[in-house]
Each structure stands twice: as C-alpha cells, then as structure tokens.
Design a protein around this motif. Structure first.
Motif, PDB file in Angstrom:
ATOM      1  N   ALA A  18      22.529  29.011  50.086  1.00  0.00           N
ATOM      2  CA  ALA A  18      23.761  28.898  49.292  1.00  0.00           C
ATOM      3  C   ALA A  18      23.920  30.107  48.374  1.00  0.00           C
ATOM      4  N   GLY A  19      22.823  30.568  47.775  1.00  0.00           N
ATOM      5  CA  GLY A  19      22.885  31.744  46.907  1.00  0.00           C
ATOM      6  C   GLY A  19      23.295  32.986  47.662  1.00  0.00           C
ATOM      7  N   ALA A  20      22.757  33.160  48.874  1.00  0.00           N
ATOM      8  CA  ALA A  20      23.120  34.314  49.700  1.00  0.00           C
ATOM      9  C   ALA A  20      24.579  34.235  50.118  1.00  0.00           C
ATOM     10  N   ALA A  21      25.049  33.042  50.451  1.00  0.00           N
ATOM     11  CA  ALA A  21      26.448  32.870  50.847  1.00  0.00           C
ATOM     12  C   ALA A  21      27.376  33.197  49.682  1.00  0.00           C
ATOM     13  N   LEU A  22      27.010  32.775  48.472  1.00  0.00           N
ATOM     14  CA  LEU A  22      27.842  33.065  47.304  1.00  0.00           C
ATOM     15  C   LEU A  22      27.874  34.568  47.048  1.00  0.00           C
ATOM     16  N   ALA A  23      26.717  35.226  47.186  1.00  0.00           N
ATOM     17  CA  ALA A  23      26.678  36.676  46.967  1.00  0.00           C
ATOM     18  C   ALA A  23      27.598  37.394  47.948  1.00  0.00           C
ATOM     19  N   GLN A  24      27.642  36.937  49.202  1.00  0.00           N
ATOM     20  CA  GLN A  24      28.535  37.550  50.174  1.00  0.00           C
ATOM     21  C   GLN A  24      29.989  37.230  49.854  1.00  0.00           C
ATOM     22  N   ALA A  25      30.259  36.032  49.365  1.00  0.00           N
ATOM     23  CA  ALA A  25      31.628  35.624  49.061  1.00  0.00           C
ATOM     24  C   ALA A  25      32.191  36.424  47.884  1.00  0.00           C
ATOM     25  N   LEU A  26      31.336  36.821  46.955  1.00  0.00           N
ATOM     26  CA  LEU A  26      31.762  37.596  45.796  1.00  0.00           C
ATOM     27  C   LEU A  26      31.917  39.051  46.238  1.00  0.00           C
ATOM     28  N   ASN A  27      33.029  39.328  46.910  1.00  0.00           N
ATOM     29  CA  ASN A  27      33.209  40.607  47.572  1.00  0.00           C
ATOM     30  C   ASN A  27      34.040  41.607  46.784  1.00  0.00           C
ATOM     31  N   ALA A  28      34.364  41.301  45.541  1.00  0.00           N
ATOM     32  CA  ALA A  28      35.154  42.215  44.713  1.00  0.00           C
ATOM     33  C   ALA A  28      34.489  42.346  43.342  1.00  0.00           C
ATOM     34  N   GLU A  29      34.770  43.465  42.694  1.00  0.00           N
ATOM     35  CA  GLU A  29      34.210  43.713  41.366  1.00  0.00           C
ATOM     36  C   GLU A  29      35.314  44.143  40.420  1.00  0.00           C
ATOM     37  N   ASN A  77      31.742  42.860  33.013  1.00  0.00           N
ATOM     38  CA  ASN A  77      31.855  43.323  34.389  1.00  0.00           C
ATOM     39  C   ASN A  77      31.489  42.139  35.266  1.00  0.00           C
ATOM     40  N   VAL A  78      32.301  41.867  36.270  1.00  0.00           N
ATOM     41  CA  VAL A  78      32.122  40.665  37.080  1.00  0.00           C
ATOM     42  C   VAL A  78      32.193  40.971  38.570  1.00  0.00           C
ATOM     43  N   ARG A  79      31.627  40.064  39.346  1.00  0.00           N
ATOM     44  CA  ARG A  79      31.828  40.004  40.791  1.00  0.00           C
ATOM     45  C   ARG A  79      32.627  38.742  41.022  1.00  0.00           C
ATOM     46  N   PHE A  80      33.571  38.798  41.973  1.00  0.00           N
ATOM     47  CA  PHE A  80      34.411  37.629  42.179  1.00  0.00           C
ATOM     48  C   PHE A  80      34.925  37.568  43.608  1.00  0.00           C
ATOM     49  N   ALA A  81      35.459  36.415  43.943  1.00  0.00           N
ATOM     50  CA  ALA A  81      36.142  36.198  45.219  1.00  0.00           C
ATOM     51  C   ALA A  81      37.537  35.722  44.890  1.00  0.00           C
ATOM     52  N   ALA A  82      38.511  36.229  45.626  1.00  0.00           N
ATOM     53  CA  ALA A  82      39.906  35.844  45.388  1.00  0.00           C
ATOM     54  C   ALA A  82      40.601  35.602  46.719  1.00  0.00           C
ATOM     55  N   GLU A  83      41.572  34.714  46.668  1.00  0.00           N
ATOM     56  CA  GLU A  83      42.403  34.397  47.826  1.00  0.00           C
ATOM     57  C   GLU A  83      43.838  34.261  47.354  1.00  0.00           C
ATOM     58  N   LYS A  84      44.764  34.306  48.297  1.00  0.00           N
ATOM     59  CA  LYS A  84      46.159  34.036  47.968  1.00  0.00           C
ATOM     60  C   LYS A  84      46.409  32.578  48.328  1.00  0.00           C
ATOM     61  N   ILE A  85      46.617  31.748  47.303  1.00  0.00           N
ATOM     62  CA  ILE A  85      46.806  30.312  47.483  1.00  0.00           C
ATOM     63  C   ILE A  85      48.174  29.941  46.939  1.00  0.00           C
ATOM     64  N   ASN A  86      48.991  29.338  47.792  1.00  0.00           N
ATOM     65  CA  ASN A  86      50.360  28.963  47.406  1.00  0.00           C
ATOM     66  C   ASN A  86      51.115  30.137  46.778  1.00  0.00           C
ATOM     67  N   GLY A  87      50.912  31.323  47.358  1.00  0.00           N
ATOM     68  CA  GLY A  87      51.637  32.500  46.904  1.00  0.00           C
ATOM     69  C   GLY A  87      51.084  33.159  45.656  1.00  0.00           C
ATOM     70  N   GLN A  88      49.962  32.654  45.108  1.00  0.00           N
ATOM     71  CA  GLN A  88      49.396  33.230  43.891  1.00  0.00           C
ATOM     72  C   GLN A  88      47.997  33.762  44.167  1.00  0.00           C
ATOM     73  N   TYR A  89      47.691  34.929  43.624  1.00  0.00           N
ATOM     74  CA  TYR A  89      46.336  35.451  43.706  1.00  0.00           C
ATOM     75  C   TYR A  89      45.453  34.579  42.834  1.00  0.00           C
ATOM     76  N   THR A  90      44.415  34.024  43.443  1.00  0.00           N
ATOM     77  CA  THR A  90      43.595  33.006  42.787  1.00  0.00           C
ATOM     78  C   THR A  90      42.125  33.355  42.906  1.00  0.00           C
ATOM     79  N   ILE A  91      41.419  33.319  41.792  1.00  0.00           N
ATOM     80  CA  ILE A  91      39.962  33.506  41.762  1.00  0.00           C
ATOM     81  C   ILE A  91      39.329  32.186  42.209  1.00  0.00           C
ATOM     82  N   THR A  92      38.478  32.267  43.249  1.00  0.00           N
ATOM     83  CA  THR A  92      37.808  31.065  43.739  1.00  0.00           C
ATOM     84  C   THR A  92      36.348  31.008  43.304  1.00  0.00           C
ATOM     85  N   ALA A  93      35.796  32.141  42.884  1.00  0.00           N
ATOM     86  CA  ALA A  93      34.434  32.202  42.362  1.00  0.00           C
ATOM     87  C   ALA A  93      34.326  33.462  41.521  1.00  0.00           C
TER      88      ALA A  93
END
Length: 97
Positions: A18-29, A77-93
């Motif tokens: 799960a930790g490795a998956a989260l690290a991969q999901a956090l694909n932006a800084e 300084n952060v690492r994060f994952a984002a998606e476009k949900i219902n037309g809005q840029y949304t941080i998911t992690a």
C-alpha cells in the motif's frame, strides 16, 4: 503461533504494498501557497501534472477529503495526486515531502 506469525507477515506485506502504491500515485509535486479549509480548497504552485496534461503553474484545487488539509500548511513542499472530477481539478492524495 505459526498462524499469528503468518498473519503478521501478511499484514506487513500489505502495508508495504500500500505504501509503494501511494508513492506511485503521488505523481506531482508542488508548494502549498494557500489553504481554504472552509471551502475545501488548496492553492498549489506545482510542476507539470502529466495525467491532467497541465504545465507548471499555480492553481486552486478542490480536495476530495477536507481532512487532508490538516496534514499540510502554507509553505510546505508536497507530493500529491490529482484528477479531474466533475469538471474540477481535485486533489485525491497529498503529503508533505
């Protein structure tokens, strides 16, 4: 006792996976510029976000879970994952670096 040790080993392996998956999901800084907890939003100065085809810029994101905002503060300084949900840029992690 053997079952208990096997269970502990399984749980540990799942946690590492799960930790490795989260690290991969956090694909932006980026850098936290502003937090708007009342509206569940965060302003980030970020690098390119390939899955959203966004170049580096400063952008206001909605957060999928407002409790994530308690983990960060302006200037972090952060690492994060984002998606476009219902037309809005949304941080998911998100997590501080």
């Amino acid at each position: 006792m053997k079952r208990l040790l096997a269970l502990i080993a399984t749980v540990a392996a799942l946690a590492l996976t799960a930790g490795a998956a989260l690290a991969q999901a956090l694909n932006a800084e980026g850098e936290v510029r502003r937090i708007d907890a009342a509206n569940g939003k965060v302003t980030l100065k970020h690098g390119p976000i390939s899955n959203l085809q966004l170049p580096a810029m400063t952008l206001v994101f909605k957060v999928a879970d407002p409790s994530m905002l308690s983990q960060i503060k302006a200037g972090d300084n952060v690492r994060f994952a984002a998606e476009k949900i219902n037309g809005q840029y949304t941080i998911t992690a998100i997590q501080p670096k």
